[in-house]
Design a protein around this motif. Structure first.
Motif, PDB file in Angstrom:
ATOM      1  N   GLY A  13       0.787  -1.220   0.000  1.00  0.00           N
ATOM      2  CA  GLY A  13       0.000   0.000   0.000  1.00  0.00           C
ATOM      3  C   GLY A  13       0.822   1.274   0.000  1.00  0.00           C
ATOM      4  N   HIS A  14       2.130   1.157  -0.060  1.00  0.00           N
ATOM      5  CA  HIS A  14       3.008   2.324  -0.016  1.00  0.00           C
ATOM      6  C   HIS A  14       3.293   2.857  -1.418  1.00  0.00           C
ATOM      7  CE1 HIS A  14       3.728   0.846   4.011  1.00  0.00           C
ATOM      8  NE2 HIS A  14       4.601   1.797   4.288  1.00  0.00           N
ATOM      9  N   ARG A  15       3.284   4.155  -1.547  1.00  0.00           N
ATOM     10  CA  ARG A  15       3.859   4.773  -2.740  1.00  0.00           C
ATOM     11  C   ARG A  15       5.311   5.149  -2.493  1.00  0.00           C
ATOM     12  NH1 ARG A  15      -1.032   8.686  -4.935  1.00  0.00           N
ATOM     13  NH2 ARG A  15      -2.068   7.107  -6.224  1.00  0.00           N
ATOM     14  N   PRO A  19      10.567   6.338   5.158  1.00  0.00           N
ATOM     15  CA  PRO A  19       9.794   7.199   6.049  1.00  0.00           C
ATOM     16  C   PRO A  19       9.832   8.686   5.697  1.00  0.00           C
ATOM     17  CG  PRO A  19      11.818   6.555   7.124  1.00  0.00           C
ATOM     18  CD  PRO A  19      11.775   5.804   5.834  1.00  0.00           C
ATOM     19  N   LEU A  20       9.650   9.024   4.413  1.00  0.00           N
ATOM     20  CA  LEU A  20       9.398  10.400   4.014  1.00  0.00           C
ATOM     21  C   LEU A  20       7.935  10.531   3.632  1.00  0.00           C
ATOM     22  CD1 LEU A  20      12.391  11.686   1.848  1.00  0.00           C
ATOM     23  CD2 LEU A  20      12.028  11.903   4.315  1.00  0.00           C
ATOM     24  N   THR A  21       7.283  11.568   4.089  1.00  0.00           N
ATOM     25  CA  THR A  21       5.926  11.862   3.669  1.00  0.00           C
ATOM     26  C   THR A  21       5.957  12.523   2.293  1.00  0.00           C
ATOM     27  OG1 THR A  21       6.018  14.034   4.720  1.00  0.00           O
ATOM     28  CG2 THR A  21       5.189  12.191   6.059  1.00  0.00           C
ATOM     29  N   ASP A 188      11.028  12.485  10.595  1.00  0.00           N
ATOM     30  CA  ASP A 188      10.758  12.717  12.008  1.00  0.00           C
ATOM     31  C   ASP A 188       9.860  11.582  12.516  1.00  0.00           C
ATOM     32  OD1 ASP A 188       8.189  13.332  11.066  1.00  0.00           O
ATOM     33  OD2 ASP A 188       8.531  15.489  11.172  1.00  0.00           O
ATOM     34  N   GLN A 189       9.490  11.638  13.764  1.00  0.00           N
ATOM     35  CA  GLN A 189       8.705  10.536  14.314  1.00  0.00           C
ATOM     36  C   GLN A 189       7.334  10.440  13.660  1.00  0.00           C
ATOM     37  OE1 GLN A 189       9.359  11.527  18.528  1.00  0.00           O
ATOM     38  NE2 GLN A 189      10.261   9.507  18.774  1.00  0.00           N
ATOM     39  N   ASP A 190       6.749  11.560  13.276  1.00  0.00           N
ATOM     40  CA  ASP A 190       5.452  11.507  12.603  1.00  0.00           C
ATOM     41  C   ASP A 190       5.562  10.798  11.254  1.00  0.00           C
ATOM     42  OD1 ASP A 190       4.150  12.789  14.663  1.00  0.00           O
ATOM     43  OD2 ASP A 190       4.273  14.775  13.751  1.00  0.00           O
ATOM     44  N   SER A 191       6.595  11.122  10.481  1.00  0.00           N
ATOM     45  CA  SER A 191       6.728  10.465   9.176  1.00  0.00           C
ATOM     46  C   SER A 191       7.109   8.996   9.335  1.00  0.00           C
ATOM     47  CB  SER A 191       7.727  11.213   8.281  1.00  0.00           C
ATOM     48  OG  SER A 191       8.952  11.466   8.925  1.00  0.00           O
ATOM     49  N   ASP A 193       5.929   7.206  11.768  1.00  0.00           N
ATOM     50  CA  ASP A 193       4.642   6.594  12.104  1.00  0.00           C
ATOM     51  C   ASP A 193       3.848   6.279  10.844  1.00  0.00           C
ATOM     52  OD1 ASP A 193       5.298   6.938  14.772  1.00  0.00           O
ATOM     53  OD2 ASP A 193       3.935   8.637  15.079  1.00  0.00           O
ATOM     54  N   ARG A 194       3.827   7.208   9.905  1.00  0.00           N
ATOM     55  CA  ARG A 194       3.068   7.006   8.674  1.00  0.00           C
ATOM     56  C   ARG A 194       3.624   5.814   7.881  1.00  0.00           C
ATOM     57  NH1 ARG A 194       0.721   8.822  11.190  1.00  0.00           N
ATOM     58  NH2 ARG A 194      -0.462   6.975  10.639  1.00  0.00           N
ATOM     59  N   TYR A 195       4.928   5.707   7.852  1.00  0.00           N
ATOM     60  CA  TYR A 195       5.570   4.603   7.125  1.00  0.00           C
ATOM     61  C   TYR A 195       5.307   3.268   7.808  1.00  0.00           C
ATOM     62  CZ  TYR A 195       9.398   1.676   5.354  1.00  0.00           C
ATOM     63  OH  TYR A 195      10.148   0.649   4.831  1.00  0.00           O
ATOM     64  N   ALA A 196       5.528   3.199   9.121  1.00  0.00           N
ATOM     65  CA  ALA A 196       5.412   1.935   9.838  1.00  0.00           C
ATOM     66  C   ALA A 196       3.967   1.479   9.950  1.00  0.00           C
ATOM     67  CB  ALA A 196       6.039   2.064  11.231  1.00  0.00           C
TER      68      ALA A 196
END
Length: 248
Positions: A13-15, A19-21, A188-191, A193-196
């Motif tokens: 499901g990743h583009r 871990p970069l937004t 950063d931790q937010d990005s 989170d999005r990746y993981a």
């Protein structure tokens, strides 16, 4: 020749397979200050989001090479979706050892330095495709803080604490290899989170569709253990960034 299935299950499901937004990826491209028509070679290009969006937004052209059949198909579809299929191409193949037929302006390996057996070998490989005065992008993990023990390092998917450096030491490694670090974009931790977390949803949905698959027990075990392990270890200790390098 392909990636292990467990990897493509996690990241189907990743583009962006790091871990970069999308906002960080766009900001990185703009920060390089390169003109339209910049020629790019992207080794281990994944699903092609970097090359496709930079072609659309910045007018770049180029080639991506990736060992994953699925991700190469996704990259070609993304190029068509964004209307840049006439400017970028994606080759299914082993990026290790791949050298462009003609020198490029920007040579990248964003998060797959195993293709060169580490940072030094990957920089040497990218340099073989780069025109004099060109720009190199290398994506690499680093420790946000040194793990207290080997068990914590392994919970961050490293084999040992020695696998990664602290950020100042990683920058020093690039400098030791003869490069100036001229730009960087850090997760950063937010990005993170999005990746993981996107991996967990992909694994759960895959299990719903494939309960009898031979990999189902492996995926189930990983989905059960990974969220807490990530929150306890990976989120606190593991950093990641893309570094723009130019030869001195």
């Amino acid at each position: 020749m392909d990636l292990p299935r467990i990897f493509t299950i996690r990241e189907s499901g990743h583009r962006i397979h790091n871990p970069l937004t999308p906002d960080k990826l766009a900001a990185l491209g703009a920060s390089l200050r390169l003109p339209a028509g910049t020629r790019v070679l992207d080794l281990a290009s994944g699903s092609g989001e970097m090359l496709c969006t930079w072609a659309r937004d910045l007018g770049f052209t180029g080639t991506g090479v990736d060992i994953s059949t699925l991700f190469t198909q996704q990259a070609r579809a993304r190029a068509a979706e964004l209307g840049v299929a006439d400017r970028v191409e994606f080759v299914h193949g082993d990026a290790a050892g791949h050298v462009a037929e003609q020198p490029v302006d920007l040579a990248a390996c964003v998060g797959a330095t195993w293709i060169g057996n580490g940072v030094a070998g990957t920089a040497e490989l990218l340099d073989r495709s780069l025109r004099p005065g060109g720009l190199m992008l290398v994506g690499e993990p680093f420790w946000r803080q040194t793990p207290p023990d080997e068990e914590t390092a392994k919970a961050c998917h490293a084999t040992s604490v020695a696998d990664f450096l602290l950020l100042p030491e990683l920058i020093g490694q690039f400098q030791h290899l003869g490069y100036d670090v001229v730009e960087m974009m850090l997760a950063d931790q937010d990005s993170w989170d999005r990746y993981a977390a996107a991996q967990w949803l992909s694994m759960h949905r895959w299990l719903d569709r494939n309960p009898d698959d031979e990999l189902a027990p492996v995926v189930r075990e990983e989905l059960t253990s990974e969220p807490a392990r990530y929150a306890r270890c990976g989120r606190e200790y593991l950093g990641w960034g893309v570094f723009a390098l130019m030869k001195r």
